[in-house]
Design a protein around this motif. Structure first.
Motif, PDB file in Angstrom:
ATOM      1  N   UNK A 130       0.840  -1.197   0.000  1.00 13.42           N
ATOM      2  CA  UNK A 130       0.000   0.000   0.000  1.00 13.42           C
ATOM      3  C   UNK A 130       0.872   1.243   0.000  1.00 13.42           C
ATOM      4  N   UNK A 131       0.503   2.191  -0.820  1.00 17.77           N
ATOM      5  CA  UNK A 131       1.081   3.535  -0.749  1.00 17.77           C
ATOM      6  C   UNK A 131      -0.107   4.480  -0.746  1.00 17.77           C
ATOM      7  N   UNK A 132      -0.174   5.340   0.243  1.00 15.17           N
ATOM      8  CA  UNK A 132      -1.322   6.226   0.326  1.00 15.17           C
ATOM      9  C   UNK A 132      -0.977   7.572   0.903  1.00 15.17           C
ATOM     10  N   UNK A 133      -1.926   8.451   0.776  1.00 12.71           N
ATOM     11  CA  UNK A 133      -1.809   9.786   1.331  1.00 12.71           C
ATOM     12  C   UNK A 133      -0.572  10.511   0.813  1.00 12.71           C
ATOM     13  N   UNK A 134      -0.217  10.245  -0.445  1.00  8.16           N
ATOM     14  CA  UNK A 134       0.967  10.913  -0.995  1.00  8.16           C
ATOM     15  C   UNK A 134       0.614  12.352  -1.328  1.00  8.16           C
ATOM     16  N   UNK A 135       1.492  13.230  -0.930  1.00  5.49           N
ATOM     17  CA  UNK A 135       1.279  14.657  -1.183  1.00  5.49           C
ATOM     18  C   UNK A 135       2.581  15.271  -1.657  1.00  5.49           C
ATOM     19  N   UNK A 136       2.492  15.934  -2.812  1.00 10.18           N
ATOM     20  CA  UNK A 136       3.632  16.649  -3.364  1.00 10.18           C
ATOM     21  C   UNK A 136       3.488  18.120  -2.967  1.00 10.18           C
ATOM     22  N   UNK A 137       4.440  18.633  -2.185  1.00  9.05           N
ATOM     23  CA  UNK A 137       4.372  20.011  -1.702  1.00  9.05           C
ATOM     24  C   UNK A 137       5.060  20.997  -2.646  1.00  9.05           C
ATOM     25  N   UNK A 138       6.191  20.602  -3.181  1.00 12.69           N
ATOM     26  CA  UNK A 138       6.927  21.475  -4.094  1.00 12.69           C
ATOM     27  C   UNK A 138       7.827  20.620  -4.973  1.00 12.69           C
ATOM     28  N   UNK A 139       8.212  21.159  -6.137  1.00 11.61           N
ATOM     29  CA  UNK A 139       9.052  20.356  -7.034  1.00 11.61           C
ATOM     30  C   UNK A 139      10.501  20.249  -6.547  1.00 11.61           C
ATOM     31  N   UNK A 140      11.173  19.238  -7.060  1.00  4.99           N
ATOM     32  CA  UNK A 140      12.612  19.053  -6.826  1.00  4.99           C
ATOM     33  C   UNK A 140      13.319  19.438  -8.114  1.00  4.99           C
ATOM     34  N   UNK A 141      14.333  20.270  -7.990  1.00  6.10           N
ATOM     35  CA  UNK A 141      15.081  20.719  -9.167  1.00  6.10           C
ATOM     36  C   UNK A 141      16.365  19.909  -9.312  1.00  6.10           C
ATOM     37  N   UNK A 142      16.796  19.798 -10.528  1.00  3.49           N
ATOM     38  CA  UNK A 142      18.043  19.089 -10.823  1.00  3.49           C
ATOM     39  C   UNK A 142      19.192  19.741 -10.055  1.00  3.49           C
ATOM     40  N   UNK A 143      20.051  18.921  -9.469  1.00  8.82           N
ATOM     41  CA  UNK A 143      21.204  19.412  -8.726  1.00  8.82           C
ATOM     42  C   UNK A 143      20.955  19.617  -7.248  1.00  8.82           C
ATOM     43  N   UNK A 144      19.682  19.571  -6.824  1.00 11.96           N
ATOM     44  CA  UNK A 144      19.399  19.730  -5.403  1.00 11.96           C
ATOM     45  C   UNK A 144      19.790  18.466  -4.641  1.00 11.96           C
ATOM     46  N   UNK A 145      20.180  18.663  -3.396  1.00 12.43           N
ATOM     47  CA  UNK A 145      20.396  17.527  -2.507  1.00 12.43           C
ATOM     48  C   UNK A 145      19.024  17.019  -2.106  1.00 12.43           C
ATOM     49  N   UNK A 146      18.818  15.707  -2.210  1.00 16.74           N
ATOM     50  CA  UNK A 146      17.548  15.085  -1.862  1.00 16.74           C
ATOM     51  C   UNK A 146      17.775  14.186  -0.654  1.00 16.74           C
ATOM     52  N   UNK A 147      16.854  14.253   0.290  1.00 14.93           N
ATOM     53  CA  UNK A 147      16.906  13.417   1.484  1.00 14.93           C
ATOM     54  C   UNK A 147      15.554  12.714   1.587  1.00 14.93           C
ATOM     55  N   UNK A 148      15.588  11.386   1.648  1.00 17.66           N
ATOM     56  CA  UNK A 148      14.366  10.592   1.756  1.00 17.66           C
ATOM     57  C   UNK A 148      14.439   9.843   3.087  1.00 17.66           C
TER      58      UNK A 148
END
Length: 148
Positions: free
Chosen positions: A50-68
């Motif tokens: 199950x994957x639910x309640x997914x919400x995208x708040x703002x975009x991720x731009x190329x070159x940004x550091x991403x933390x999951x």
């Protein structure tokens, strides 16, 4: 381990036609972090159920550091309910990471034949973790009720 954080740079190969990271790519990262958290908790192979309640708040731009960040919220007899938050930011402008996406993901631990296997119980210990567990349980109950 009840939580795990993956960190990496958003690469040009992940871009969509709007010049931002594909939402599907972000969902893949969420699944990978959730899997790592579930597998490290159960010490077994796990499958996403199950994957639910997914919400995208703002975009991720190329070159940004991403933390999951994937955090165990609570466990069932064979399931692990995990909260995932994705943050990103531009390292050239101070490096403050902002929330980009959040969701709930549920995994089940399985044996070699794909049958569910019991997992150790996770008990939230902080007030924040307990409140999150209650919110997730309420969301899941509402989701099940709407599906019946």
């Amino acid at each position: 381990m009840s939580s795990i954080t993956l960190r990496f740079l958003a690469e040009p190969s992940t871009v969509n036609f709007g010049g931002k990271v594909h939402g599907g790519t972000v969902m893949k990262w969420i699944d990978e972090a959730g899997y790592a958290c579930a597998t490290s908790w159960s010490k077994r192979y796990c499958v996403t159920v199950f994957i639910g309640s997914i919400r995208f708040h703002r975009p991720i731009r190329i070159g940004e550091l991403v933390e999951v960040e994937a955090r165990m919220v609570f466990t069932g007899s064979t399931s692990m309910n995990i909260s995932v938050e994705v943050r990103s930011g531009d390292m050239k402008s101070g490096g403050e990471l902002q929330k980009t996406t959040e969701c709930l993901i549920v995994f089940v631990s399985v044996d070699e034949d794909g049958r569910p296997v019991p997992v150790d119980t996770f008990t939230p210990e902080t007030p924040h973790a307990m409140a999150l567990a209650e919110r997730v349980k309420a969301y899941l109950a509402a989701s099940r009720a709407a599906g019946s």
